[in-house]
Design an enzyme around this catalytic site. Structure first.
Site, short mmCIF file in Angstrom:
data_model
loop_
_atom_site.label_atom_id
_atom_site.label_comp_id
_atom_site.label_asym_id
_atom_site.label_seq_id
_atom_site.Cartn_x
_atom_site.Cartn_y
_atom_site.Cartn_z
N GLY A 145 -3.93 10.36 -3.52
CA GLY A 145 -3.67 9.46 -2.23
C GLY A 145 -3.04 10.09 -1.26
O GLY A 145 -2.15 11.28 -1.63
N GLY B 28 0.85 6.29 -5.98
CA GLY B 28 0.95 5.77 -5.09
C GLY B 28 0.59 4.20 -5.56
O GLY B 28 -0.16 3.78 -6.49
N GLU C 140 -5.81 8.02 -13.77
CA GLU C 140 -4.52 6.83 -13.25
C GLU C 140 -4.39 6.27 -14.00
O GLU C 140 -3.08 5.90 -14.34
CB GLU C 140 -5.20 7.04 -11.46
CG GLU C 140 -5.25 7.22 -10.39
CD GLU C 140 -4.77 6.29 -9.17
OE1 GLU C 140 -5.33 5.51 -9.47
OE2 GLU C 140 -4.50 7.01 -8.18
N LYS D 256 -4.92 -0.44 -7.84
CA LYS D 256 -5.62 0.77 -7.48
C LYS D 256 -6.68 1.66 -7.43
O LYS D 256 -7.59 0.34 -8.27
CB LYS D 256 -4.39 2.37 -8.50
CG LYS D 256 -2.96 1.44 -8.82
CD LYS D 256 -1.33 2.50 -8.99
CE LYS D 256 -2.78 3.84 -9.21
NZ LYS D 256 -2.81 4.06 -7.78
N LYS E 183 1.69 -2.61 1.43
CA LYS E 183 1.28 -2.95 0.54
C LYS E 183 1.93 -4.12 -0.61
O LYS E 183 0.93 -4.11 -1.61
CB LYS E 183 1.20 -1.74 -0.68
CG LYS E 183 0.70 0.18 -0.15
CD LYS E 183 -0.96 -0.13 0.35
CE LYS E 183 -0.40 1.21 0.91
NZ LYS E 183 -1.31 2.15 0.17
C1 5RP Z 1 -6.09 6.37 -5.68
C2 5RP Z 1 -5.12 5.33 -5.54
C3 5RP Z 1 -3.72 5.06 -4.50
O1 5RP Z 1 -2.97 5.68 -5.24
C4 5RP Z 1 -4.17 3.70 -3.59
O2 5RP Z 1 -5.33 4.37 -3.29
C5 5RP Z 1 -2.73 4.45 -2.63
O3 5RP Z 1 -3.44 5.58 -1.27
P1 5RP Z 1 -2.57 5.61 -0.18
O4 5RP Z 1 -1.31 6.77 -0.29
O5 5RP Z 1 -3.14 6.68 0.39
O6 5RP Z 1 -2.24 4.64 0.24
O7 5RP Z 1 -5.04 3.78 -6.72
O8 5RP Z 1 -7.51 6.23 -5.86
#
Ligand code: 5RP
Length: 231
Positions: free
Chosen positions: A38, A91, A112, A103, A130
């Site tokens: 991400g 993230g 992940e 996630k 978030k």
């Molecule tokens: C990817 C994820 C990412 O951690 C989540 O979508 C957050 O992304 P970003 O840092 O772009 O906001 O789970 O599968």
């Protein structure tokens, strides 16, 4: 720029810098580092590049992150060849005070979750947008074996959710994703995580409650807060 005008990109960058500081302080010489997926994880990868000489090796949660790491000349290994990772930095799409997460917005939820499971220390990095009291405004991604898509969607409907097919997306594992809406507020994230996992055809789901983060580096205009799970 005043505190009120700090951009989301700057907040992500600050969270990534805090994670780098944490990793440089705590990662042992003979240990491996897990790397998420991400835009926030990308900030972390780019910062890590300046310190690659100190990192024995990394394990990436997606082909995209693996490629970004390799482009920086950072060593990337298969998880099977590491014996586990000491620290995993990633993230999230939503985080609650127990450091339970949603996630998979980027579609990498299964890898992940595997790295989080294999990690001693799961460090989540995110900007303050978030942070939620209750999970579920963000649709819960579910990775599904393609032939089971309609069946799984019907089973999810029985649980009260509405599964929306993420059109045109194929995961790194060759599967499809259903984004489950109408679950907010998720009152019992662990129970829902188990129920979703128990539907035949589901590979995994984007609730990270059974294995939450151990540490949250939450970036706000006032600075990066270091948070432990509230129980
Ligand atoms: C990817 C994820 C990412 O951690 C989540 O979508 C957050 O992304 P970003 O840092 O772009 O906001 O789970 O599968």
């Amino acid at each position: 720029m005043s505190k009120n005008q700090v951009s989301q990109d700057q907040l992500k960058q600050a969270a990534a810098q805090a994670a780098l500081d944490y990793v440089l302080k705590h990662l042992e010489d003979d240990s491996y580092l897990g790397i998420g997926t991400g835009s926030t994880a990308n900030c972390f990868i780019d910062l890590l590049a300046q310190h690659k000489g100190y990192i024995k090796g990394t394990v990436a949660s997606s082909e995209a992150s693996a490629q970004r790491l390799r482009d920086h000349g950072i060593n990337v290994l298969e998880l099977n060849n590491t014996g586990g990772v000491q620290i995993y930095v990633d993230g999230a799409d939503e985080v609650n005070p127990a450091l339970e997460l949603i996630k998979g917005g980027g579609g990498a939820l299964t890898r992940e979750k595997i790295i989080a499971a294999a990690a001693d220390d799961f460090v989540c990095i995110a900007d303050q947008s978030k942070w939620v009291d209750h999970l579920g405004e963000f649709a819960v991604p579910v990775e599904v074996i393609p032939m089971a898509r309609s069946y799984v969607a019907r089973e999810i409907f029985k649980l009260g959710g509405e599964a929306v097919y993420r059109q045109g997306v194929v995961t790194d594992n060759g599967n499809v994703i259903l984004d489950v809406q109408r679950l907010h507020p998720i009152a019992a994230p662990k129970a829902l995580e188990e129920k979703l996992n128990n539907i035949t055809g589901v590979v995994t789901n984007g609730l990270f409650a059974l294995r939450p983060a151990d540490l949250m580096l939450l970036s706000t205009p006032e600075g990066v807060k270091t948070l432990k799970p509230s129980h």
